[in-house]
Design a protein around this motif. Structure first.
Motif, short mmCIF file in Angstrom:
data_model
loop_
_atom_site.label_atom_id
_atom_site.label_comp_id
_atom_site.label_asym_id
_atom_site.label_seq_id
_atom_site.Cartn_x
_atom_site.Cartn_y
_atom_site.Cartn_z
N SER A 9 0.83 -1.21 0.00
CA SER A 9 0.00 0.00 0.00
C SER A 9 0.86 1.26 0.00
O SER A 9 0.55 2.22 -0.70
CB SER A 9 -0.95 0.00 1.18
N TRP A 10 1.95 1.26 0.75
CA TRP A 10 2.83 2.43 0.76
C TRP A 10 3.53 2.61 -0.57
O TRP A 10 3.78 3.75 -1.00
CB TRP A 10 3.83 2.36 1.90
N ILE A 11 3.83 1.53 -1.25
CA ILE A 11 4.43 1.65 -2.59
C ILE A 11 3.45 2.32 -3.54
O ILE A 11 3.81 3.24 -4.29
CB ILE A 11 4.86 0.27 -3.11
N PHE A 12 2.17 1.90 -3.51
CA PHE A 12 1.16 2.54 -4.35
C PHE A 12 0.97 4.01 -4.00
O PHE A 12 0.84 4.85 -4.88
CB PHE A 12 -0.17 1.81 -4.25
N PHE A 49 -5.64 7.50 -8.85
CA PHE A 49 -6.02 6.09 -8.85
C PHE A 49 -5.07 5.27 -7.98
O PHE A 49 -5.51 4.43 -7.18
CB PHE A 49 -6.02 5.55 -10.28
N LEU A 50 -3.77 5.51 -8.10
CA LEU A 50 -2.80 4.75 -7.31
C LEU A 50 -2.88 5.09 -5.83
O LEU A 50 -2.75 4.21 -4.97
CB LEU A 50 -1.39 4.98 -7.84
N LEU A 55 -4.66 3.37 -0.43
CA LEU A 55 -5.50 3.57 0.75
C LEU A 55 -6.50 2.45 0.93
O LEU A 55 -6.80 2.05 2.06
CB LEU A 55 -6.22 4.91 0.65
N LEU A 56 -7.01 1.92 -0.19
CA LEU A 56 -7.95 0.81 -0.10
C LEU A 56 -7.27 -0.44 0.46
O LEU A 56 -7.83 -1.13 1.30
CB LEU A 56 -8.54 0.51 -1.48
N ILE A 57 -6.06 -0.71 0.02
CA ILE A 57 -5.32 -1.86 0.53
C ILE A 57 -4.98 -1.66 2.01
O ILE A 57 -5.10 -2.59 2.81
CB ILE A 57 -4.04 -2.10 -0.30
N GLN A 58 -4.59 -0.47 2.37
CA GLN A 58 -4.20 -0.20 3.75
C GLN A 58 -5.41 -0.22 4.68
O GLN A 58 -5.32 -0.68 5.82
CB GLN A 58 -3.50 1.15 3.84
N GLY A 65 -13.70 0.99 2.92
CA GLY A 65 -13.12 0.60 1.65
C GLY A 65 -14.11 0.79 0.51
O GLY A 65 -13.74 1.19 -0.60
N ALA A 66 -15.37 0.49 0.77
CA ALA A 66 -16.40 0.72 -0.25
C ALA A 66 -16.55 2.21 -0.56
O ALA A 66 -16.76 2.59 -1.72
CB ALA A 66 -17.73 0.14 0.22
#
Length: 71
Positions: A9-12, A49-50, A55-58, A65-66
């Protein structure tokens, strides 16, 4: 397993921030309107988008998330 998702998530988020920053720099550096619009449109779209994907993954896949998906 959680630390792998944190790192991903931090990479994104970092890559998305880089795209947003380059789009902002492109607004000042390019000579005409169409070049500026292209730089802002392509880079900012990829950056947002990234960042939202990171943030969605984290955050996880729940109600928040929705909400991120709807954004």
């Amino acid at each position: 397993m959680d630390y792998i998702l944190d790192i991903l998530s931090w990479i994104f988020i970092i890559i998305g921030s880089f795209f947003s920053l380059t789009g902002a720099v492109g607004l000042f550096r390019f000579p005409d309107f169409y070049s500026r619009a292209h730089a802002a449109g392509m880079d900012e779209t990829a950056g947002v988008f990234l960042i939202l994907l990171g943030l969605l993954i984290q955050n996880g896949f729940d109600l928040n998330g929705a909400k991120l998906v709807f954004i």
